[in-house]
Design a protein around this motif. Sequence first.
Motif, mmCIF file in Angstrom:
data_model
loop_
_atom_site.group_PDB
_atom_site.id
_atom_site.type_symbol
_atom_site.label_atom_id
_atom_site.label_comp_id
_atom_site.label_asym_id
_atom_site.label_seq_id
_atom_site.Cartn_x
_atom_site.Cartn_y
_atom_site.Cartn_z
ATOM 1 N N CYS A 75 97.583 42.651 -40.376
ATOM 2 C CA CYS A 75 98.315 41.501 -40.788
ATOM 3 C C CYS A 75 99.243 40.934 -41.824
ATOM 4 O O CYS A 75 100.338 40.654 -42.226
ATOM 5 C CB CYS A 75 98.306 39.967 -39.153
ATOM 6 N N GLU A 76 98.074 41.462 -42.580
ATOM 7 C CA GLU A 76 98.414 41.306 -43.805
ATOM 8 C C GLU A 76 99.380 41.445 -44.827
ATOM 9 O O GLU A 76 100.246 41.239 -45.263
ATOM 10 C CB GLU A 76 97.183 41.957 -44.808
ATOM 11 N N GLN A 77 99.622 43.044 -44.331
ATOM 12 C CA GLN A 77 101.269 43.708 -44.697
ATOM 13 C C GLN A 77 102.816 42.962 -43.830
ATOM 14 O O GLN A 77 103.896 42.965 -44.827
ATOM 15 C CB GLN A 77 100.488 45.064 -44.282
ATOM 16 N N LEU A 78 101.873 42.348 -43.293
ATOM 17 C CA LEU A 78 102.931 42.083 -42.727
ATOM 18 C C LEU A 78 103.459 40.575 -42.958
ATOM 19 O O LEU A 78 104.860 40.017 -43.232
ATOM 20 C CB LEU A 78 102.461 41.064 -40.856
ATOM 21 N N ASP A 79 102.606 39.778 -43.619
ATOM 22 C CA ASP A 79 102.295 38.876 -44.106
ATOM 23 C C ASP A 79 103.839 39.525 -45.510
ATOM 24 O O ASP A 79 104.455 38.429 -45.909
ATOM 25 C CB ASP A 79 101.086 38.289 -44.324
ATOM 26 N N LYS A 80 103.060 40.479 -46.411
ATOM 27 C CA LYS A 80 103.715 41.060 -47.321
ATOM 28 C C LYS A 80 105.137 40.820 -46.919
ATOM 29 O O LYS A 80 106.627 40.561 -47.727
ATOM 30 C CB LYS A 80 103.271 41.726 -47.792
ATOM 31 N N PHE A 81 105.991 41.474 -45.766
ATOM 32 C CA PHE A 81 106.792 42.134 -45.653
ATOM 33 C C PHE A 81 107.883 40.817 -45.247
ATOM 34 O O PHE A 81 108.645 40.698 -45.646
ATOM 35 C CB PHE A 81 107.169 42.718 -44.316
ATOM 36 N N GLU A 82 107.407 39.910 -44.617
ATOM 37 C CA GLU A 82 107.924 38.690 -44.673
ATOM 38 C C GLU A 82 108.323 38.058 -45.936
ATOM 39 O O GLU A 82 109.158 36.684 -46.118
ATOM 40 C CB GLU A 82 107.112 37.433 -44.164
ATOM 41 N N VAL A 256 109.336 45.893 -55.374
ATOM 42 C CA VAL A 256 109.100 48.174 -54.815
ATOM 43 C C VAL A 256 108.226 48.481 -54.083
ATOM 44 O O VAL A 256 108.577 49.315 -53.532
ATOM 45 C CB VAL A 256 109.111 49.018 -56.575
ATOM 46 N N VAL A 257 107.027 48.058 -54.756
ATOM 47 C CA VAL A 257 106.202 48.640 -53.591
ATOM 48 C C VAL A 257 106.199 48.500 -52.137
ATOM 49 O O VAL A 257 106.105 49.241 -51.235
ATOM 50 C CB VAL A 257 104.734 48.212 -53.759
ATOM 51 N N ARG A 258 106.687 47.100 -52.214
ATOM 52 C CA ARG A 258 107.327 46.699 -50.638
ATOM 53 C C ARG A 258 108.267 47.098 -49.936
ATOM 54 O O ARG A 258 108.393 47.139 -48.356
ATOM 55 C CB ARG A 258 107.584 44.833 -50.606
ATOM 56 N N MET A 259 109.246 48.120 -50.927
ATOM 57 C CA MET A 259 110.627 48.853 -50.594
ATOM 58 C C MET A 259 109.576 50.168 -49.725
ATOM 59 O O MET A 259 110.176 50.340 -49.041
ATOM 60 C CB MET A 259 111.329 48.510 -51.346
ATOM 61 N N SER A 260 108.837 50.437 -50.971
ATOM 62 C CA SER A 260 108.380 51.694 -50.379
ATOM 63 C C SER A 260 107.704 51.395 -48.618
ATOM 64 O O SER A 260 107.548 52.302 -47.980
ATOM 65 C CB SER A 260 107.711 52.486 -51.143
ATOM 66 N N ARG A 261 106.893 50.859 -48.922
ATOM 67 C CA ARG A 261 106.165 50.433 -47.641
ATOM 68 C C ARG A 261 107.388 49.457 -46.150
ATOM 69 O O ARG A 261 106.746 50.052 -45.161
ATOM 70 C CB ARG A 261 105.426 49.380 -47.869
ATOM 71 N N ALA A 262 108.516 49.573 -46.595
ATOM 72 C CA ALA A 262 109.231 49.559 -45.678
ATOM 73 C C ALA A 262 109.949 50.663 -45.188
ATOM 74 O O ALA A 262 110.446 50.917 -43.688
ATOM 75 C CB ALA A 262 110.062 47.679 -45.990
ATOM 76 N N CYS A 263 109.803 51.577 -45.742
ATOM 77 C CA CYS A 263 111.033 52.011 -45.705
ATOM 78 C C CYS A 263 109.649 53.549 -44.886
ATOM 79 O O CYS A 263 110.285 54.013 -43.809
ATOM 80 C CB CYS A 263 110.881 53.075 -46.813
ATOM 81 N N VAL A 264 108.316 53.767 -44.961
ATOM 82 C CA VAL A 264 107.203 54.171 -44.447
ATOM 83 C C VAL A 264 107.205 53.801 -42.935
ATOM 84 O O VAL A 264 107.647 54.540 -42.465
ATOM 85 C CB VAL A 264 105.493 54.243 -45.376
ATOM 86 N N ASP A 467 97.175 42.157 -65.047
ATOM 87 C CA ASP A 467 97.530 43.324 -64.338
ATOM 88 C C ASP A 467 97.178 43.760 -63.502
ATOM 89 O O ASP A 467 97.731 43.637 -62.034
ATOM 90 C CB ASP A 467 97.117 44.611 -65.346
ATOM 91 N N PHE A 468 95.668 43.706 -63.198
ATOM 92 C CA PHE A 468 94.781 43.794 -62.089
ATOM 93 C C PHE A 468 95.179 42.950 -60.872
ATOM 94 O O PHE A 468 95.675 43.415 -59.848
ATOM 95 C CB PHE A 468 93.528 43.469 -62.034
ATOM 96 N N LYS A 469 95.695 41.508 -60.923
ATOM 97 C CA LYS A 469 95.997 40.614 -60.079
ATOM 98 C C LYS A 469 97.306 40.903 -59.676
ATOM 99 O O LYS A 469 97.446 40.827 -58.026
ATOM 100 C CB LYS A 469 95.682 39.428 -60.249
ATOM 101 N N SER A 470 98.013 41.125 -60.627
ATOM 102 C CA SER A 470 99.713 41.825 -59.618
ATOM 103 C C SER A 470 99.625 42.977 -59.080
ATOM 104 O O SER A 470 100.151 43.065 -57.615
ATOM 105 C CB SER A 470 100.042 42.323 -61.119
ATOM 106 N N MET A 471 98.670 44.082 -59.468
ATOM 107 C CA MET A 471 98.809 44.928 -58.883
ATOM 108 C C MET A 471 97.807 45.073 -57.440
ATOM 109 O O MET A 471 98.521 45.575 -56.244
ATOM 110 C CB MET A 471 98.127 45.989 -59.513
ATOM 111 N N LYS A 472 96.557 43.895 -57.006
ATOM 112 C CA LYS A 472 95.902 44.001 -56.475
ATOM 113 C C LYS A 472 95.999 43.619 -55.053
ATOM 114 O O LYS A 472 96.606 43.629 -54.421
ATOM 115 C CB LYS A 472 94.495 43.360 -56.732
ATOM 116 N N ASP A 473 97.769 43.053 -55.516
ATOM 117 C CA ASP A 473 98.372 41.799 -54.346
ATOM 118 C C ASP A 473 98.694 42.870 -53.149
ATOM 119 O O ASP A 473 99.020 42.398 -52.182
ATOM 120 C CB ASP A 473 98.774 40.477 -54.802
ATOM 121 N N GLU A 474 99.189 43.982 -53.655
ATOM 122 C CA GLU A 474 99.699 45.157 -53.316
ATOM 123 C C GLU A 474 99.951 45.943 -52.739
ATOM 124 O O GLU A 474 99.675 46.925 -51.559
ATOM 125 C CB GLU A 474 101.320 45.839 -54.039
ATOM 126 N N LEU A 475 98.123 45.873 -53.630
ATOM 127 C CA LEU A 475 97.819 48.057 -53.539
ATOM 128 C C LEU A 475 96.715 48.460 -52.860
ATOM 129 O O LEU A 475 95.917 48.338 -52.405
ATOM 130 C CB LEU A 475 97.529 48.488 -54.200
#
Length: 475
Positions: A75-82, A256-264, A467-475
């Motif tokens: 559901c966290e990933q769906l939040d990011k898609f939204e 870009v990470v969200r685009m790649s996840r949408a692709c997956v 740097d860490f926060k920006s990355m950790k939010d996506e990965l």
Amino acid sequence: HLIRQMVWRDCNGVTFTLLVIFYLVRAEFDYDTKTPYPERGPVTDILSLESDGVCGCRAVHVNGIVRHGIRYPSCEQLDKFEQFQKKLKEQSEMIDHAHHKWAVSWGIPLELSRDKCEMLAERGVREQFNLARRISRRLPTLFNDRYSSGFYKLTSTDKERTARSAAVFAVGLFQELGNLSDCDTVPVNRTKLHLDKEMRFFALCDKYIHGVENNKSAQIERARFFNGPEMKELAKDMSMKLTGNKSTDAFLPRDVVRMSRACVFESVFGASGESPFCSLFTPNQWEVVTYVMDMKNYWKRSYGHDINWKMSCLLLRRIYHELADYSQVKGWFRFAHAETLIPLASMLKLFQPSEPLLASNFARQQERQFRVSKIAPMSGNMLFILYNCQEATNSACKQATGTNLYIKLLHNEEEMHIPDCTNESTGLCSLDDFNQLFHDAIHSCQFEEMCKQKGGTNSGDSDSTDDFKSMKDEL
């Protein structure tokens, strides 16, 4: 795609049909830990493992650790898609409608509903069923008996996706061979989450949680790469592709990470089996995103820090003792997670890169062994096949002293040598040598002491916070 059909009946005579579908996926892309399990050929074409093939030893036991089948996103990933869907709409005036009008109206596929978050998908059911069928066909004498709890053990973590994977796997092992009656059930032992130090050690080890998982400095290399020139250049190129404007920075590395996840997830779960986001990436650009994901797993679950893999010692100890004391048990299977498989593979020194995965050596890592899409795809597995070589036809395979028990390791159903243990000519690793090689893990595993958090929590250097926060939010 190729479709095969399996049918069986339950106790009430209701007929169930399973369509076994072989999908085609984009071969040039891998999807890190979200990669579907690689499809295999027909069951009749696979190589028997009844004998080791060189020494004339016979298989007497198989011990497997299996990742759950492909699951729906969290559901966290769906939040990011939204959030990403909202951003696309906000950028609608900038997007090149002539070539990418689809991006303005893009939405989360209907198949990815919140009531399915992290649950085993039907494709994951097929992965587990087919995997079990192939194992039973390759080791028929180990699975020629009717199911008995004395002969076969199945254990899972206390998660729906692992427990259901185990149940489907059991059907694949026994149903087709007629060794599971209409009314038989195969019990799956689910270990409570707060007690599961063997398969969910990563959630119960304070030193790991505070020292690695939540420690910025322990993951600074991947933060640097995530915010480094390669990702920034990729984000700029994606901005240009979607808007047609070379000077805009409409999209950021996290997009870009969200685009790649949408692709997956669209490729795996979408009705068409395709995603327009995949077409935005060239293979070289996808490699940049893959490196970000591999860095995450290298530093968080593998060779990046010793505690990542050392904490899997209770699992290795259990596997060893079940091999050494196999007695009448023919098969023991555990169903767990990528966070279980990756540390265990690292404990065995599998897929070890020649140098650490750093932000500064991306260009030298193109041929690296460490790729999580190969190490722990959905339904990824490690099988320890135990052979008794007491009556081996090749005298070179018999020991003058010791147990004459040998291990053949299969990773995702392919033979793999255990470094410093497997004999190059026989493909076997003596159980005695295995015991010596991993003596500390097997006989001196002090999980509680190892995982004790000493002193305060080190959250890392302050200059790495952004740097860490920006990355950790996506990965």
